[in-house]
Write an enzyme that holds these catalytic residues in place. Structure first.
Site, short mmCIF file in Angstrom:
data_model
loop_
_atom_site.label_atom_id
_atom_site.label_comp_id
_atom_site.label_asym_id
_atom_site.label_seq_id
_atom_site.Cartn_x
_atom_site.Cartn_y
_atom_site.Cartn_z
N TRP A 1 -10.44 0.01 -4.34
CA TRP A 1 -9.94 1.36 -4.07
C TRP A 1 -8.56 1.57 -4.71
O TRP A 1 -8.23 2.66 -5.17
CB TRP A 1 -9.87 1.53 -2.54
CG TRP A 1 -9.41 2.84 -2.01
CD1 TRP A 1 -8.25 3.07 -1.32
CD2 TRP A 1 -10.11 4.09 -2.06
NE1 TRP A 1 -8.19 4.39 -0.94
CE2 TRP A 1 -9.32 5.03 -1.39
CE3 TRP A 1 -11.32 4.50 -2.63
CZ2 TRP A 1 -9.68 6.37 -1.24
CZ3 TRP A 1 -11.69 5.83 -2.49
CH2 TRP A 1 -10.87 6.75 -1.81
N HIS B 1 -7.70 -5.84 1.04
CA HIS B 1 -6.46 -5.06 1.06
C HIS B 1 -5.56 -5.56 2.20
O HIS B 1 -5.86 -5.32 3.37
CB HIS B 1 -6.86 -3.60 1.30
CG HIS B 1 -5.73 -2.63 1.22
ND1 HIS B 1 -4.99 -2.45 0.07
CD2 HIS B 1 -5.22 -1.76 2.14
CE1 HIS B 1 -4.08 -1.52 0.28
NE2 HIS B 1 -4.20 -1.08 1.53
N LYS C 1 4.16 2.31 -2.36
CA LYS C 1 4.48 3.53 -3.12
C LYS C 1 5.92 3.93 -2.80
O LYS C 1 6.71 4.25 -3.69
CB LYS C 1 3.52 4.67 -2.72
CG LYS C 1 2.01 4.34 -2.81
CD LYS C 1 1.16 5.55 -2.42
CE LYS C 1 -0.18 5.24 -1.76
NZ LYS C 1 -1.21 4.61 -2.51
N SER D 1 0.81 -1.21 0.00
CA SER D 1 0.00 0.00 0.00
C SER D 1 0.85 1.27 0.00
O SER D 1 1.72 1.43 -0.84
CB SER D 1 -0.96 -0.06 1.17
OG SER D 1 -2.07 0.72 0.87
#
Ligand code: GTR
Length: 405
Positions: free
Chosen positions: A336, A386, A249, A245
């Site tokens: 999402w 997630h 990044k 997540s």
């Protein structure tokens, strides 16, 4: 509807594939003068141009100076019935900023490849061992009994152990190294105040506003490579960087800047990670820069609802990892993060991987559930929410075995 009016409406994420809209992706091989790069030598000359675009527009500058690190071994303990040694080190940068590093390495003297990743909520959440100090800084976790006011309690020990799978890694011959992201910068808009962007500003030569929290975490990951190069049991040529997540990044940004990471795993990194920004699906640029203003440069917000004006898209960030093995993963229950956008991010690295005669994803068809595709660039979408699960780890171990030799 003006852009301003749109931005002031309550945000409703588009989750309808038919409403994603049309866009054209910038070509990673096209130079500003219009000419097209045809070989890896020219790509390597040009990749600095793209890095500079991401630095100026999105994540901010990366400090170039190396800092003086001093490390202290806090504890060394046999764990997992003697199969592994758990190390806790304190590392201090320039005598000014300290962090706590957790390492789990096979109990043998040979050098081993390691998985390196930041954790969200403190090293104690990876494992129930009581010797691991409870992280005392702000964390984003806040489950009632385990964390109080965003601070880890004794009950938080092992709270995210399933995301780490130490025993699986040890059995497969790998070590695992982790640090809490908040040890570099706490994950909130004021986090920079006691994070490295402030405490090491003079040594790193950047003003706090010239970079971002994702930049600070990415710098932290590179500083871990400097540290691991000094550990005799670690094969620092074989550091497999992973991140889930927001920390995915940061992992992508770290590896774009630092070629020492041997392979990179982006687990559900979504918007601002592996997912294409031009796709209007799930979290978007407006939403992410409003929810998490500290993750990016302030000026990145100007591209909200003007994504087509961005000089790049995230497939170019992923292309900067070539020719290294890259795994992008999504979860069906994590719309999402825009699974299709993550798939397309990975797929559109093909032109650059081919300059190295490495296959890209090798497919344009979105795969079925739990059916990994690709080779040097790989992708899967699994069922479930997630998270970073045992299924994900099984694929990552297989990937590392095949490609990090
Ligand atoms: C969400 C955020 C995502 C992703 C995620 C996470 O709230 O919108 O971009 O980073 O958090 O880190 O788990």
């Amino acid at each position: 509807w003006s852009i301003m009016a749109q931005a002031q409406q309550p945000f409703v994420a588009n989750m309808d594939e038919s409403k994603v809209g049309n866009f054209t992706l910038p070509n990673p091989l096209q130079k500003p003068d219009g000419s097209i790069i045809k070989n890896k030598k020219d790509w390597e000359k040009h990749r600095g141009y793209w890095l500079a675009q991401f630095q100026q527009t999105m994540y901010g500058k990366m400090p170039e100076k190396k800092l003086k690190q001093s490390s202290q071994l806090v504890s060394r303990t046999e764990i997992l019935g003697g199969k592994a040694i758990q190390y806790i080190w304190t590392i201090t940068f320039e005598g000014k900023h300290s962090i706590s590093v957790l390492g789990v390495l096979p109990n043998k003297s040979a050098k081993v490849p390691v998985f390196l990743g930041l954790n969200f909520c403190g090293n104690q959440t990876t494992n129930t061992d009581k010797r691991i100090p409870i992280f005392e800084k702000y964390v984003v976790c806040n489950e009632a009994t385990q964390f109080k006011n965003n601070l880890g309690q004794a009950e938080s020990r092992g709270a995210q152990a399933s995301r780490w799978q130490f025993e699986k890694l040890i059995d497969a011959g790998y070590g695992s190294i982790t640090v809490a992201c908040g040890d570099f910068e706490e994950d909130l808009p004021t986090g920079y105040q006691n994070g490295i962007r402030t405490t090491l500003a003079d040594q790193l030569g950047l003003k706090t506003e010239e970079w971002s929290a994702i930049g600070a975490w990415a710098w932290g990951l590179s500083s871990m490579v400097d540290f691991l190069e000094t550990i005799p049991q670690v094969d620092a040529q074989k550091i497999i960087l992973h991140g889930h997540s927001r920390l995915g990044k940061a992992a992508l940004w770290a590896a774009a800047n630092d070629q020492r990471f041997a392979a990179i795993i982006s687990n559900e990194s979504g918007e601002g990670g592996a997912a294409l920004t031009r796709r209007n699906y799930g979290e978007n640029l407006w939403r992410i820069t409003n929810s998490f203003p500290h993750w990016f440069l302030k000026s990145y917000q100007h591209y909200a609802y003007k994504e087509n004006e961005l000089p790049f898209d995230q497939h170019i960030l992923l292309s900067l990892l070539a020719p290294r093995p890259l795994y992008v993963a999504s979860a069906m229950g994590d719309q999402w993060s825009d699974p299709k956008g993550e798939f397309l991010g990975a797929q559109n690295t093909e032109a650059v991987y081919q300059l190295y005669r490495k296959p890209g994803l090798g497919t344009v068809a979105f795969p079925g559930l739990n059916a990994p595709v690709g080779k040097q660039v790989r992708y899967h979408i699994r069922e479930g929410k997630h998270d970073m699960t045992l299924y994900d780890w099984e694929q990552y171990i297989k990937f590392a075995r095949e490609l990090v030799k």
